[in-house]
Design a protein around this motif. Structure first.
Motif, PDB file in Angstrom:
ATOM      1  N   PRO A 180       0.826  -1.214   0.000  1.00  0.00           N
ATOM      2  CA  PRO A 180       0.000   0.000   0.000  1.00  0.00           C
ATOM      3  C   PRO A 180       0.860   1.263   0.000  1.00  0.00           C
ATOM      4  O   PRO A 180       2.007   1.255   0.461  1.00  0.00           O
ATOM      5  N   LEU A 181       0.297   2.337  -0.508  1.00  0.00           N
ATOM      6  CA  LEU A 181       1.009   3.612  -0.599  1.00  0.00           C
ATOM      7  C   LEU A 181       1.479   4.091   0.777  1.00  0.00           C
ATOM      8  O   LEU A 181       2.571   4.628   0.923  1.00  0.00           O
ATOM      9  N   SER A 182       0.660   3.886   1.798  1.00  0.00           N
ATOM     10  CA  SER A 182       1.020   4.325   3.150  1.00  0.00           C
ATOM     11  C   SER A 182       2.251   3.592   3.669  1.00  0.00           C
ATOM     12  O   SER A 182       3.071   4.175   4.396  1.00  0.00           O
ATOM     13  N   ARG A 183       2.402   2.321   3.272  1.00  0.00           N
ATOM     14  CA  ARG A 183       3.576   1.558   3.697  1.00  0.00           C
ATOM     15  C   ARG A 183       4.798   1.923   2.869  1.00  0.00           C
ATOM     16  O   ARG A 183       5.918   1.971   3.374  1.00  0.00           O
ATOM     17  N   LEU A 184       4.594   2.157   1.582  1.00  0.00           N
ATOM     18  CA  LEU A 184       5.705   2.529   0.703  1.00  0.00           C
ATOM     19  C   LEU A 184       6.418   3.770   1.217  1.00  0.00           C
ATOM     20  O   LEU A 184       7.651   3.855   1.207  1.00  0.00           O
ATOM     21  N   TYR A 185       5.647   4.753   1.654  1.00  0.00           N
ATOM     22  CA  TYR A 185       6.224   6.001   2.159  1.00  0.00           C
ATOM     23  C   TYR A 185       6.323   6.032   3.677  1.00  0.00           C
ATOM     24  O   TYR A 185       6.576   7.087   4.258  1.00  0.00           O
ATOM     25  N   ALA A 186       6.096   4.887   4.318  1.00  0.00           N
ATOM     26  CA  ALA A 186       6.256   4.753   5.773  1.00  0.00           C
ATOM     27  C   ALA A 186       5.509   5.855   6.527  1.00  0.00           C
ATOM     28  O   ALA A 186       6.052   6.501   7.427  1.00  0.00           O
ATOM     29  N   LEU A 187       4.244   6.076   6.148  1.00  0.00           N
ATOM     30  CA  LEU A 187       3.482   7.160   6.758  1.00  0.00           C
ATOM     31  C   LEU A 187       3.157   6.891   8.226  1.00  0.00           C
ATOM     32  O   LEU A 187       3.079   7.822   9.030  1.00  0.00           O
ATOM     33  N   GLU A 188       2.967   5.624   8.584  1.00  0.00           N
ATOM     34  CA  GLU A 188       2.732   5.312   9.996  1.00  0.00           C
ATOM     35  C   GLU A 188       3.942   5.701  10.840  1.00  0.00           C
ATOM     36  O   GLU A 188       3.799   6.253  11.935  1.00  0.00           O
ATOM     37  N   SER A 189       5.128   5.423  10.318  1.00  0.00           N
ATOM     38  CA  SER A 189       6.361   5.791  11.025  1.00  0.00           C
ATOM     39  C   SER A 189       6.513   7.312  11.096  1.00  0.00           C
ATOM     40  O   SER A 189       6.981   7.856  12.102  1.00  0.00           O
ATOM     41  N   ALA A 190       6.099   8.014  10.027  1.00  0.00           N
ATOM     42  CA  ALA A 190       6.186   9.480  10.011  1.00  0.00           C
ATOM     43  C   ALA A 190       5.271  10.083  11.068  1.00  0.00           C
ATOM     44  O   ALA A 190       5.645  11.040  11.760  1.00  0.00           O
ATOM     45  N   ILE A 191       4.060   9.520  11.210  1.00  0.00           N
ATOM     46  CA  ILE A 191       3.129  10.004  12.237  1.00  0.00           C
ATOM     47  C   ILE A 191       3.686   9.724  13.627  1.00  0.00           C
ATOM     48  O   ILE A 191       3.629  10.578  14.524  1.00  0.00           O
ATOM     49  N   LYS A 192       4.253   8.522  13.797  1.00  0.00           N
ATOM     50  CA  LYS A 192       4.842   8.167  15.086  1.00  0.00           C
ATOM     51  C   LYS A 192       5.980   9.109  15.437  1.00  0.00           C
ATOM     52  O   LYS A 192       6.118   9.566  16.577  1.00  0.00           O
ATOM     53  N   GLU A 193       6.823   9.412  14.431  1.00  0.00           N
ATOM     54  CA  GLU A 193       7.934  10.351  14.649  1.00  0.00           C
ATOM     55  C   GLU A 193       7.420  11.725  15.055  1.00  0.00           C
ATOM     56  O   GLU A 193       7.964  12.374  15.944  1.00  0.00           O
ATOM     57  N   ALA A 194       6.348  12.173  14.380  1.00  0.00           N
ATOM     58  CA  ALA A 194       5.802  13.514  14.633  1.00  0.00           C
ATOM     59  C   ALA A 194       5.152  13.636  16.007  1.00  0.00           C
ATOM     60  O   ALA A 194       4.851  14.745  16.439  1.00  0.00           O
ATOM     61  N   LEU A 195       4.925  12.524  16.669  1.00  0.00           N
ATOM     62  CA  LEU A 195       4.328  12.544  18.004  1.00  0.00           C
ATOM     63  C   LEU A 195       5.334  12.188  19.098  1.00  0.00           C
ATOM     64  O   LEU A 195       5.004  12.220  20.282  1.00  0.00           O
ATOM     65  N   SER A 196       6.558  11.865  18.686  1.00  0.00           N
ATOM     66  CA  SER A 196       7.580  11.455  19.643  1.00  0.00           C
ATOM     67  C   SER A 196       8.304  12.668  20.221  1.00  0.00           C
ATOM     68  O   SER A 196       8.579  13.637  19.510  1.00  0.00           O
TER      69      SER A 196
END
Length: 431
Positions: free
Chosen positions: A291-307
């Motif tokens: 999926p596009l969200s996994r290709l660009y690691a969007l879950e990780s980007a959101i996690k980073e933005a909240l860390s």
């Protein structure tokens, strides 16, 4: 799929010359430049379906927005509001725009109130009905803000209800400003102002003039409607939040717009068609295995933005904390054990931190007062160079940010314009 995954490959470690690589991400024409891609996709965020818009610059997510599919946002909307009460001690009025939705209005703003009701004088009183626009969302317990200086944003220009001298984006060069001034001054109206946006540098003259006529006509239509509509009427609704990112991205630096959702694809296509932007920039992504969200690691980007903690390549790290009053950022040397002179090591960590701080402010949408505790530097020239570099990094953000000063305790003061809630606040409210 090979071409997609190779975006994360370390090119320098490969033995194959770059021009011969069968990889669209490192084509010889773009080698050495920062590739910019806008990704828009539906995905699960904290167990709920959301639309995520992310801007990837130089293979890093620099801007991130998470929106509901059916948004109830009011930012940018234009209403007929009613003045409920006035606080003279703070030079403010409280204006109701819908049943139960109260907003803050500064009586010191440059625009003259546009009264809908009949009045003998221009003095603001409770019960007055005003034509207002929401210019800032409610955040951190504060009310949304409204203004009588209506702003209608297009791709190339912004029309304002308050007549002002012709304004320009700070990113436009002197020659570009001269050319655009000659184009717009003959048509500049007496009852409105015009601000020229960065995207205008690539637009044809007829496209700019056509958008000007459209937006100015819309402003006149809103003023006419206000005379016949009832209080609390919504006269203009802004486009969906997840689509507004298209208005604010600079097209020339945008290589691709990618989505894996047909509805979003059609919305974006119509937007590009309306503004005569090359539709070849738009790509529909299809891959059931990735999926596009996994290709660009969007879950990780959101996690980073909240860390709170962000590691730097040097081994140093940032600690970012958002409070009610301000944002605090602490720069630490961490695991960095440079062999060079200590002050030179600290200088390099601070420079790396400054670049990452500018990115994190944009990624998290942090605004207001920001206090940064860099590692102490002894030499005045190093401090000045750090402040100059930090400001240059902030200038790459479409939302204005300024380095204000450095205190006697070596705390750097920065401000970033408040428009929307931070990403953390947005996600908290969506739960």
């Amino acid at each position: 799929m090979t071409a997609e995954i190779s975006r994360y490959t370390d090119v320098k470690s490969m033995q194959i010359p770059v021009p011969k690589m069968p990889c669209i991400w490192f084509h010889w024409k773009t080698w050495g430049t920062k590739l910019s891609k806008l990704i828009m996709t539906p995905m699960q965020v904290r167990g709920k379906e959301r639309i995520v818009a992310a801007l990837d610059i130089g293979y890093k997510i620099n801007h991130l927005e998470v929106h509901k599919k059916e948004s109830d946002h009011i930012l940018g909307n234009i209403y007929i509001g009613k003045v409920k009460n006035i606080a003279e001690n703070i030079r403010a009025a409280f204006v109701e725009i819908q049943d139960g939705i109260m907003c803050y209005y500064s009586m010191d703003e440059k625009g003259t109130p546009y009264f809908v009701n009949q009045k003998k004088n221009r003095q603001l009183k409770p019960g007055d009905e005003l034509l207002v626009q929401v210019i800032r969302e409610g955040m951190r317990g504060k009310l949304p803000c409204v203004s009588c200086d209506l702003n209608l944003s297009g791709r190339y220009i912004v029309i304002t209800a308050v007549p002002e001298p012709l304004g320009f984006s700070g990113k436009l060069k002197a020659e570009e400003k001269r050319r655009l001034r000659e184009l717009l001054l003959p048509v500049l109206p007496e009852d409105a102002g015009v601000i020229v946006r960065t995207n205008s540098r690539e637009a044809k003259e007829e496209e700019i003039l056509e958008e000007f006529q459209k937006l100015y006509g819309e402003l006149q239509e809103i003023r006419e409607k206000a005379r016949t509509r009832t209080c609390f009427s919504l006269l203009r609704e802004s486009m969906p939040e997840y689509m507004q990112v298209l208005q604010n991205v600079y097209t020339k630096e945008l290589e691709e717009i990618i989505t894996d959702n047909r509805i979003l694809y059609e919305q974006i296509r119509k937007y590009l068609e309306f503004y005569t932007i090359d539709e070849k920039k738009l790509r529909f992504y299809e891959d059931p295995l990735l999926p596009l969200s996994r290709l660009y690691a969007l879950e990780s980007a959101i996690k980073e933005a909240l860390s709170e903690k962000i590691w730097l390549k040097s081994g140093g790290f940032l600690v970012i904390q958002q409070t009610e009053a301000f944002v605090s950022i602490d720069v630490n040397s961490g695991k960095c054990t440079g062999k060079k002179e200590v002050q030179e090591t600290f200088r390099k960590i601070n420079m790396e931190a400054a670049k990452e701080i500018a990115r994190q402010l944009r990624l998290r949408n942090l605004s207001g007062m920001i206090l940064i505790d860099f590692i102490n530097l002894k030499h005045t020239e190093d401090k000045e160079a750090l402040m100059h570099f930090l400001q240059s990094c902030l200038n790459e953000d479409p939302i204005r940010g300024n380095v204000v000063d450095i205190t006697k305790l070596n705390i750097v003061e920065v401000t970033r314009k408040k428009i929307r809630k931070s990403l953390a606040e947005e996600l908290q409210e969506q739960e």
